[in-house]
Scaffold this active site. Structure first.
Site, PDB file in Angstrom:
ATOM      1  N   LYS A  25      30.476 -35.122 -40.359  1.00  0.00           N
ATOM      2  CA  LYS A  25      30.040 -33.720 -40.426  1.00  0.00           C
ATOM      3  C   LYS A  25      28.947 -33.512 -39.398  1.00  0.00           C
ATOM      4  O   LYS A  25      27.871 -34.114 -39.506  1.00  0.00           O
ATOM      5  CB  LYS A  25      29.532 -33.435 -41.843  1.00  0.00           C
ATOM      6  CG  LYS A  25      28.853 -32.096 -42.055  1.00  0.00           C
ATOM      7  CD  LYS A  25      28.613 -31.864 -43.544  1.00  0.00           C
ATOM      8  CE  LYS A  25      27.541 -30.837 -43.846  1.00  0.00           C
ATOM      9  NZ  LYS A  25      27.849 -29.496 -43.352  1.00  0.00           N
ATOM     10  N   THR A  28      26.332 -27.460 -39.436  1.00  0.00           N
ATOM     11  CA  THR A  28      26.125 -26.763 -40.698  1.00  0.00           C
ATOM     12  C   THR A  28      26.066 -25.282 -40.389  1.00  0.00           C
ATOM     13  O   THR A  28      25.695 -24.869 -39.285  1.00  0.00           O
ATOM     14  CB  THR A  28      24.854 -27.252 -41.434  1.00  0.00           C
ATOM     15  OG1 THR A  28      24.775 -26.604 -42.718  1.00  0.00           O
ATOM     16  CG2 THR A  28      23.591 -26.982 -40.648  1.00  0.00           C
ATOM     17  N   GLU A  78      33.097 -29.853 -39.887  1.00  0.00           N
ATOM     18  CA  GLU A  78      32.545 -29.918 -41.250  1.00  0.00           C
ATOM     19  C   GLU A  78      33.290 -30.943 -42.104  1.00  0.00           C
ATOM     20  O   GLU A  78      32.982 -31.109 -43.277  1.00  0.00           O
ATOM     21  CB  GLU A  78      32.662 -28.553 -41.931  1.00  0.00           C
ATOM     22  CG  GLU A  78      31.690 -27.514 -41.440  1.00  0.00           C
ATOM     23  CD  GLU A  78      30.379 -27.551 -42.217  1.00  0.00           C
ATOM     24  OE1 GLU A  78      30.174 -28.503 -42.994  1.00  0.00           O
ATOM     25  OE2 GLU A  78      29.576 -26.628 -42.049  1.00  0.00           O
TER      26      GLU A  78
HETATM   27  C1  LIG Z   1      20.923 -27.091 -49.491  1.00  0.00           C
HETATM   28  C2  LIG Z   1      20.611 -25.839 -48.825  1.00  0.00           C
HETATM   29  O1  LIG Z   1      19.459 -25.457 -48.846  1.00  0.00           O
HETATM   30  N1  LIG Z   1      21.596 -25.119 -48.201  1.00  0.00           N
HETATM   31  C3  LIG Z   1      22.798 -25.576 -47.730  1.00  0.00           C
HETATM   32  C4  LIG Z   1      23.634 -24.667 -47.089  1.00  0.00           C
HETATM   33  C5  LIG Z   1      24.782 -25.115 -46.544  1.00  0.00           C
HETATM   34  N2  LIG Z   1      25.123 -26.436 -46.640  1.00  0.00           N
HETATM   35  C6  LIG Z   1      26.365 -26.894 -46.018  1.00  0.00           C
HETATM   36  O2  LIG Z   1      26.571 -26.363 -44.708  1.00  0.00           O
HETATM   37  C7  LIG Z   1      27.952 -26.069 -44.508  1.00  0.00           C
HETATM   38  C8  LIG Z   1      28.276 -24.637 -44.333  1.00  0.00           C
HETATM   39  O3  LIG Z   1      27.505 -23.823 -45.081  1.00  0.00           O
HETATM   40  C9  LIG Z   1      28.645 -26.619 -45.666  1.00  0.00           C
HETATM   41  O4  LIG Z   1      28.921 -27.944 -45.410  1.00  0.00           O
HETATM   42  C10 LIG Z   1      27.548 -26.395 -46.700  1.00  0.00           C
HETATM   43  O5  LIG Z   1      27.748 -27.043 -47.849  1.00  0.00           O
HETATM   44  C11 LIG Z   1      24.294 -27.336 -47.296  1.00  0.00           C
HETATM   45  O6  LIG Z   1      24.581 -28.536 -47.413  1.00  0.00           O
HETATM   46  N3  LIG Z   1      23.134 -26.890 -47.821  1.00  0.00           N
END
Ligand SMILES: CC(=O)Nc1ccn([C@@H]2O[C@H](CO)[C@@H](O)[C@H]2O)c(=O)n1
EC number: 3.5.1.135
Length: 107
Positions: A25, A28, A78
């Site tokens: 990955k 983000t 991702e």
């Molecule tokens: C923990 C926090 O504060 N916020 C987030 C927001 C997003 N994401 C990841 O980014 C990608 C697209 O959104 C996907 O992989 C999501 O799961 C994350 O891990 N944590």
């Protein structure tokens, strides 16, 4: 050894930790509240759930991206299918039009 100095920090959900550490990955997608990262920033990375530090990254690209413009290349970066990625984003952010793509490399 020179200690690493950070420009900021970012959290990820724990379920993505293994994919980040393995290099599967590499991006983000965040909302406007996390659009402030700049290319070159060195970030301390921890889990959202408990704040456990698990790696450091360097930002290599930041760009605005419409939800409608998401494609299978983003999904590959991702380590998901496009359908999975859209579902994950909607689960986290609800209906959202404008995302910020943050590409990073592990330090
Ligand atoms: C923990 C926090 O504060 N916020 C987030 C927001 C997003 N994401 C990841 O980014 C990608 C697209 O959104 C996907 O992989 C999501 O799961 C994350 O891990 N944590």
């Amino acid at each position: 050894m020179t200690p690493l100095t950070y420009d900021g920090k970012i959290t990820f959900f724990e379920r993505f930790e293994a994919d980040i550490l393995s290099g599967a990955k590499t991006i983000t997608l965040r909302d406007e509240s996390e659009s402030h990262f700049r290319v070159g920033d060195r970030l301390s990375v921890s889990t959202f759930e408990t704040g456990r530090h698990f790696c450091d990254i360097q930002v290599v690209r930041v760009e605005e991206l419409a939800f409608e413009a998401l494609n299978s290349r983003h999904a590959v970066q991702e380590n998901m299918t496009l359908e999975q990625l859209k579902a994950v984003i909607t689960e986290i952010y609800g209906e959202i039009d404008t995302l910020y793509l943050i590409e990073y490399r592990l330090l």
